[in-house]
Design a protein around this motif. Structure first.
Motif, short mmCIF file in Angstrom:
data_model
loop_
_atom_site.label_atom_id
_atom_site.label_comp_id
_atom_site.label_asym_id
_atom_site.label_seq_id
_atom_site.Cartn_x
_atom_site.Cartn_y
_atom_site.Cartn_z
N ALA A 154 0.85 -1.19 0.00
CA ALA A 154 0.00 0.00 0.00
C ALA A 154 0.88 1.24 0.00
CB ALA A 154 -0.91 0.01 1.22
N VAL A 155 0.54 2.17 -0.89
CA VAL A 155 1.20 3.48 -0.91
C VAL A 155 0.08 4.51 -0.81
CG1 VAL A 155 2.88 4.94 -2.09
CG2 VAL A 155 2.92 2.47 -2.47
N PRO A 156 -0.40 4.81 0.39
CA PRO A 156 -1.60 5.64 0.56
C PRO A 156 -1.43 7.02 -0.06
CG PRO A 156 -0.97 4.57 2.63
CD PRO A 156 0.17 4.38 1.69
N LEU A 157 -2.55 7.54 -0.56
CA LEU A 157 -2.56 8.89 -1.11
C LEU A 157 -3.70 9.71 -0.52
CD1 LEU A 157 -1.36 10.96 -3.07
CD2 LEU A 157 -2.89 10.05 -4.84
N MET A 158 -4.93 9.45 -0.94
CA MET A 158 -6.07 10.24 -0.49
C MET A 158 -6.65 9.75 0.83
SD MET A 158 -6.27 12.44 -2.96
CE MET A 158 -7.82 13.25 -2.57
N LEU A 159 -6.49 8.46 1.11
CA LEU A 159 -7.09 7.85 2.29
C LEU A 159 -6.04 7.11 3.11
CD1 LEU A 159 -10.28 6.31 0.64
CD2 LEU A 159 -10.21 8.33 2.12
N PRO A 160 -6.16 7.12 4.43
CA PRO A 160 -5.23 6.33 5.25
C PRO A 160 -5.50 4.84 5.08
CG PRO A 160 -6.96 7.27 6.62
CD PRO A 160 -7.15 7.85 5.25
N ILE A 161 -4.46 4.05 5.21
CA ILE A 161 -4.57 2.60 5.15
C ILE A 161 -3.89 2.04 6.39
CG2 ILE A 161 -3.98 0.50 3.88
CD1 ILE A 161 -3.98 2.16 1.33
N GLY A 162 -4.67 1.38 7.22
CA GLY A 162 -4.13 0.84 8.47
C GLY A 162 -3.33 -0.42 8.25
N PRO A 163 -2.60 -0.84 9.27
CA PRO A 163 -1.83 -2.08 9.17
C PRO A 163 -2.76 -3.28 9.06
CG PRO A 163 -1.81 -1.26 11.42
CD PRO A 163 -2.46 -0.20 10.59
N GLY A 214 7.75 -12.83 1.02
CA GLY A 214 6.95 -12.95 2.24
C GLY A 214 7.27 -11.95 3.33
N GLU A 215 8.27 -11.12 3.14
CA GLU A 215 8.59 -10.11 4.15
C GLU A 215 7.58 -8.97 4.10
OE1 GLU A 215 12.20 -6.95 5.26
OE2 GLU A 215 12.62 -8.68 3.97
N VAL A 216 7.21 -8.48 5.26
CA VAL A 216 6.34 -7.31 5.35
C VAL A 216 7.21 -6.09 5.66
CG1 VAL A 216 4.50 -6.17 6.64
CG2 VAL A 216 4.29 -8.59 6.04
N VAL A 217 7.14 -5.11 4.78
CA VAL A 217 7.91 -3.88 4.95
C VAL A 217 6.92 -2.76 5.27
CG1 VAL A 217 9.45 -2.22 3.84
CG2 VAL A 217 9.62 -4.67 3.28
N ASP A 218 6.97 -2.24 6.48
CA ASP A 218 5.98 -1.24 6.88
C ASP A 218 6.66 0.03 7.32
OD1 ASP A 218 3.80 0.19 7.74
OD2 ASP A 218 2.88 -1.47 8.82
N GLU A 219 6.86 0.95 6.37
CA GLU A 219 7.49 2.23 6.69
C GLU A 219 6.59 3.13 7.52
OE1 GLU A 219 10.25 2.61 2.63
OE2 GLU A 219 8.49 3.90 2.90
N LEU A 220 5.29 2.96 7.41
CA LEU A 220 4.37 3.84 8.13
C LEU A 220 4.36 3.53 9.62
CD1 LEU A 220 1.38 4.12 5.64
CD2 LEU A 220 3.53 5.38 5.73
N THR A 221 4.45 2.26 9.97
CA THR A 221 4.54 1.91 11.39
C THR A 221 5.85 2.41 11.96
OG1 THR A 221 3.12 -0.03 11.21
CG2 THR A 221 4.70 -0.01 13.02
N ALA A 222 6.91 2.31 11.17
CA ALA A 222 8.21 2.79 11.64
C ALA A 222 8.18 4.29 11.90
CB ALA A 222 9.29 2.46 10.60
N VAL A 223 7.49 5.04 11.02
CA VAL A 223 7.38 6.49 11.21
C VAL A 223 6.56 6.80 12.46
CG1 VAL A 223 6.34 8.58 10.27
CG2 VAL A 223 7.64 7.06 8.79
N ALA A 224 5.45 6.07 12.66
CA ALA A 224 4.58 6.32 13.79
C ALA A 224 5.29 6.02 15.12
CB ALA A 224 3.31 5.47 13.67
#
Length: 233
Positions: A188-197, A221-231
């Motif tokens: 997911a690369v969110p733009l207009m709407l937030p996308i939760g984990p 199979g790896e999950v890469v979550d930059e948004l959680t890392a930012v939060a």
């Protein structure tokens, strides 16, 4: 440690993911409703992001009471958005063209999987370098639009690959639901709407600077979550 294999294919949503056409759609919706004496708010427009066009037209008609069939509304919106692309160009999201070029050079096939109709998809494909997309699946080619998985399953079938070995890239909750339901590794690369984990969902801030190794890791199979890392900072 061995290097993970690249995905069998990358399946791309279009509006909001590769090209920032959502403002074109929102302007078209507002203009159509205004032409019939009504109003269409930004909040109402947001609820349609990523939706099947028939479903979006039904929502507009039900919420505003404008005349015409769903097909009439879809045709009017498409005409306006295609004209916007012709007049203003395809508004590629940062990093999109570079990543597409890298995949093309690496021999990884790409599919466009969009709920927009063929007439708009063709305009975007024409704006991309030749050979960028191996196949295109549009909203007028499937019986069930996103969030149903049909579009993604159709793309994988056309490419002759296992959808579970593909990476899908999306910008909206509706699109993410479709890709995950199909069994694709999903980014997911969110733009207009937030996308939760979500389980199995990778999330990126942008396509800018994304390298093929990252897509290979996601395909493995790896999950890469930059948004959680930012939060978490």
């Amino acid at each position: 440690m061995s290097t993970p294999d690249l995905p069998a294919a990358v399946l791309w949503d279009m509006d909001g993911t590769l090209v920032d056409t959502e403002p074109y759609w929102m302007a078209a919706e507002a203009a159509l409703v205004a032409r019939h004496g009504g109003t269409w708010t930004h909040e109402q427009a947001l609820q349609l992001v990523g939706s099947d066009l028939r479903a979006a037209a039904r929502t507009i008609r039900e919420q505003t009471g404008i005349p015409g069939t769903d097909d009439d509304i879809v045709a009017a919106l498409l005409e306006r958005v295609v004209a916007s692309v012709a007049e203003q160009g395809a508004p590629w999201r940062p990093g999109a063209l570079a990543l597409l070029a890298g995949l093309r050079e690496a021999g990884v096939p790409c599919a466009l999987v969009t709920m927009s109709y063929t007439v708009l998809a063709e305009a975007i494909v024409a704006a991309a370098p030749a050979g960028t997309f191996a196949t295109v699946v549009t909203g007028d080619q499937v019986a069930r639009g996103k969030p149903h998985p049909e579009a993604y399953l159709t793309a994988a079938a056309r490419l002759g690959v296992d959808v579970t070995r593909c990476v899908a890239v999306e910008d909206s909750p509706t699109g993410v639901a479709s890709a995950l339901a199909a069994g694709a590794r999903t980014v997911a690369v969110p733009l207009m709407l937030p996308i939760g984990p979500a389980d199995g969902l990778s999330r990126l801030r942008s396509l800018e600077g994304v390298v093929l190794d990252l897509l290979a890791r996601v395909a493995g199979g790896e999950v890469v979550d930059e948004l959680t890392a930012v939060a978490a900072r």
